[in-house]
Motif scaffolding. Structure first.
Motif, PDB file in Angstrom:
ATOM      1  N   HIS A  58       1.155  -1.524  -0.316  1.00 52.67           N
ATOM      2  CA  HIS A  58      -0.316  -0.080  -0.048  1.00 52.67           C
ATOM      3  C   HIS A  58       0.833   1.363  -0.257  1.00 52.67           C
ATOM      4  O   HIS A  58       1.381   1.940   1.277  1.00 52.67           O
ATOM      5  CB  HIS A  58      -0.453  -0.379   1.257  1.00 52.67           C
ATOM      6  CG  HIS A  58      -1.934   1.449   1.305  1.00 52.67           C
ATOM      7  ND1 HIS A  58      -3.221   0.567   1.410  1.00 52.67           N
ATOM      8  CD2 HIS A  58      -2.143   2.179   0.953  1.00 52.67           C
ATOM      9  CE1 HIS A  58      -4.169   1.843   1.615  1.00 52.67           C
ATOM     10  NE2 HIS A  58      -3.379   2.824   1.075  1.00 52.67           N
ATOM     11  N   HIS A  60       2.117   4.958  -1.781  1.00 50.75           N
ATOM     12  CA  HIS A  60       1.220   5.583  -2.883  1.00 50.75           C
ATOM     13  C   HIS A  60       2.606   7.022  -4.113  1.00 50.75           C
ATOM     14  O   HIS A  60       2.390   8.275  -2.889  1.00 50.75           O
ATOM     15  CB  HIS A  60       0.654   6.825  -2.253  1.00 50.75           C
ATOM     16  CG  HIS A  60      -0.936   6.573  -2.014  1.00 50.75           C
ATOM     17  ND1 HIS A  60      -2.341   6.281  -2.645  1.00 50.75           N
ATOM     18  CD2 HIS A  60      -1.648   5.498  -0.805  1.00 50.75           C
ATOM     19  CE1 HIS A  60      -3.290   5.175  -2.339  1.00 50.75           C
ATOM     20  NE2 HIS A  60      -2.923   5.294  -1.295  1.00 50.75           N
ATOM     21  N   LYS A 148      -9.202  -1.500  -6.828  1.00 53.61           N
ATOM     22  CA  LYS A 148      -9.280  -0.180  -5.010  1.00 53.61           C
ATOM     23  C   LYS A 148     -10.484   0.262  -6.197  1.00 53.61           C
ATOM     24  O   LYS A 148     -10.508   1.634  -7.385  1.00 53.61           O
ATOM     25  CB  LYS A 148      -8.605   0.210  -4.610  1.00 53.61           C
ATOM     26  CG  LYS A 148      -7.930   1.377  -3.570  1.00 53.61           C
ATOM     27  CD  LYS A 148      -7.021   2.046  -3.423  1.00 53.61           C
ATOM     28  CE  LYS A 148      -7.370   2.810  -1.911  1.00 53.61           C
ATOM     29  NZ  LYS A 148      -6.473   3.354  -1.394  1.00 53.61           N
ATOM     30  N   HIS A 238      -6.095  -0.535   5.032  1.00 49.72           N
ATOM     31  CA  HIS A 238      -6.226   0.509   6.137  1.00 49.72           C
ATOM     32  C   HIS A 238      -7.092   0.502   7.427  1.00 49.72           C
ATOM     33  O   HIS A 238      -7.964   1.406   7.576  1.00 49.72           O
ATOM     34  CB  HIS A 238      -5.407   2.257   5.742  1.00 49.72           C
ATOM     35  CG  HIS A 238      -5.925   2.636   4.912  1.00 49.72           C
ATOM     36  ND1 HIS A 238      -7.969   2.594   5.069  1.00 49.72           N
ATOM     37  CD2 HIS A 238      -5.712   3.691   3.783  1.00 49.72           C
ATOM     38  CE1 HIS A 238      -7.746   3.531   3.659  1.00 49.72           C
ATOM     39  NE2 HIS A 238      -7.194   3.743   2.459  1.00 49.72           N
ATOM     40  N   ASP A 314       0.847   3.010   3.832  1.00 46.77           N
ATOM     41  CA  ASP A 314       0.014   4.098   3.093  1.00 46.77           C
ATOM     42  C   ASP A 314       1.340   4.710   2.628  1.00 46.77           C
ATOM     43  O   ASP A 314       0.803   6.369   2.955  1.00 46.77           O
ATOM     44  CB  ASP A 314      -1.174   4.340   4.063  1.00 46.77           C
ATOM     45  CG  ASP A 314      -2.110   5.346   3.238  1.00 46.77           C
ATOM     46  OD1 ASP A 314      -1.919   4.796   1.739  1.00 46.77           O
ATOM     47  OD2 ASP A 314      -3.455   4.683   3.693  1.00 46.77           O
TER      48      ASP A 314
HETATM   49 ZN   LIG Z   1      -4.141   4.916   0.398  1.00 45.37          ZN
END
Ligand SMILES: [Zn+2]
Length: 463
Positions: A58, A60, A148, A238, A314
């Motif tokens: 996970h 970004h 997702k 998450h 994340d």
């Molecule tokens: Zn995320």
């Protein structure tokens, strides 16, 4: 080139033993005691732990919030110095473009020449038209095995309503694509946010107050029911609230195929950080929001008991000075997301293993082995075994240090864990047999990372 790592304590998700690892080229070819030391390169790992390279499922590196982009793969050396050798990036679909087309264009444009870790992609549905859902069955042929959807973020281009979630689940089922869901009730959050702003409650702490645990619990429950209705597995990203974790735990016990991860920061940081003065609270703005101690304790228990099965970062690199300050007068304009790709292993080790909350085996499972299985990378990644890629971390458990942005390579102007104690250190990291980190220093170069194909029918389908 052959490489022998001698005498370390080799840790896997279900075992731990002192031994040697022989690597030929990119692969592990033998594991055992007292392997003959005629390799070209011999590394003494006595007193150290040898772990499989982490899989951070996970991250970004390509996200943008109201036009503001995060730091990209140019900063992916931060991942590998922290012991993560594979990242899986969420790529938001561009309107009017296919899911795979968006990903392949992005890979060519911004990833393949920059990545300093191996990488794979999750598709993110942003254009919920029939054509998009029709594409889902062909994603595995492009090496993509997940899609997702954001149930949160009403009014932003990546928000999905229940119809989109349900259509994705139906399309994904027979193709073995794992639907991943950001579960928060977008409408309730929208109403609460507007109320706070109207009352002049604009500080970062209202980010957390306007998205209380119940908005996550409700959406998680809805996700479970939609997955049941579609007879498809779902994966909740998450998970932060005790109640949301319990929804997943209980659904599993009743035979529903719904699984979930939590993230590093939800295990060690709490909501009070958002109340820090001088807009420092904005550094901790992410969604779902940070929770209270009782949630943290229940998350540790959940990862230990396998009610949740991965810990991701994340990672989302927005700078505090320019970008987070977009929301100085209104918390709803603060870009959501926090950096943390470098610190995942050290935090899990220091606050999980050293405190006795999880075993070293459990750490390896949460950090590497299960994320590989969820994403169809098992057999090659996430484990120390013969024929696996030689993605290896040598962890020295002795050094004590303090986490600081001065030693962070993520290219962001703050560290979420600034000032927290760290026990142990990532000393060396090998990526497919290549030494990428030496004494904690990055030794590789941009483009050393390779794109990986994810197989369909991952772990969520095997339960
Ligand atoms: Zn995320």
């Amino acid at each position: 080139m052959s490489l022998l790592i001698k005498g370390g304590v080799i840790v896997t998700a279900n075992d731990e033993f002192t031994g040697d690892i022989l690597v030929e080229g990119e692969k592990i070819v033998a594991i055992g005691k007292d392997l003959p030391a005629n390799a070209v390169q011999v590394i003494d790992a006595k007193g150290k732990f040898v772990l499989p390279g982490g899989i951070d499922q996970h991250v970004h590196y390509s996200f943008d919030y109201k036009g503001e982009p995060v730091r990209n793969f140019e900063t992916s050396d931060a991942a590998i110095v922290g012991g993560t050798t594979t990242v899986i990036e969420f790529v938001n679909q561009e309107k009017g473009k296919g899911l795979a087309e968006t990903i392949n264009d992005y890979d060519k444009r911004e990833v393949s020449t920059l990545a300093m870790v191996d990488y794979a992609f999750h598709s993110v549905i942003c254009d919920p038209i029939d054509k998009t859902f029709d594409e889902i069955p062909s994603l595995p042929s492009e090496g993509i095995s997940s899609a997702k959807l954001f149930m949160a973020y009403k009014g932003l281009p990546f928000h999905s309503d229940d119809a989109a979630v349900f259509k994705a689940l139906l399309a994904a089922r027979d193709a073995g694509v794992t639907v991943m869901l950001h579960a928060e009730n977008a409408d309730a959050i929208d109403v609460l946010q507007k109320r706070h702003i109207q009352r002049g409650e604009v500080e970062p702490i209202y980010h957390a107050i306007s998205r209380p645990p119940i908005v996550e619990i409700e959406a998680t429950q809805r996700a479970v029911q939609l997955a049941k209705l579609a007879d498809a597995p779902a994966y909740i990203v998450h998970v932060t609230a005790k109640g949301a974790m319990e929804v997943i735990r209980d659904a599993n016990k009743e035979g529903a195929q719904v699984f979930g991860e939590t993230c590093t920061h939800y295990l060690v940081l709490d909501k009070e950080h958002l109340a820090k003065p001088d807009f420092e609270g904005a550094k901790y703005v992410c969604s779902p929001a940070l929770r209270k101690e009782k949630d943290r304790e229940s998350l540790w228990k959940a990862v230990d008991k396998r009610w949740l099965n991965a810990v991701s970062s994340d990672h989302c690199g927005f700078n505090w000075k320019e970008q987070k300050h977009m929301g100085i007068d209104n918390f709803t304009n603060i870009p959501n997301g926090t950096p943390g790709v470098q610190d995942r292993l050290a935090i899990l080790w220091t606050y999980g293993v050293e405190t006795g909350k999880i075993s070293r085996q459990r750490l390896v499972d949460l950090f590497a082995t299960t994320p590989a299985k969820i994403n169809g990378l098992d057999g090659r990644k996430g484990h120390i075994g013969v024929e696996y890629d030689a993605d290896l971390v040598i962890y020295n458990p002795e050094p004590e240090s303090v986490i600081s942005n001065k030693t962070s390579l993520h290219g962001v102007d703050y560290n979420l864990y600034e000032g927290m104690k760290q026990k142990g250190k990532v000393e060396k990291v090998f990526l497919r047999g290549k030494l990428m980190v030496e004494d904690g220093e990055f030794m590789g170069k941009q483009g050393d990372g390779e794109r990986l194909n994810c197989k369909p029918f991952g772990l969520s389908y095997q339960a």
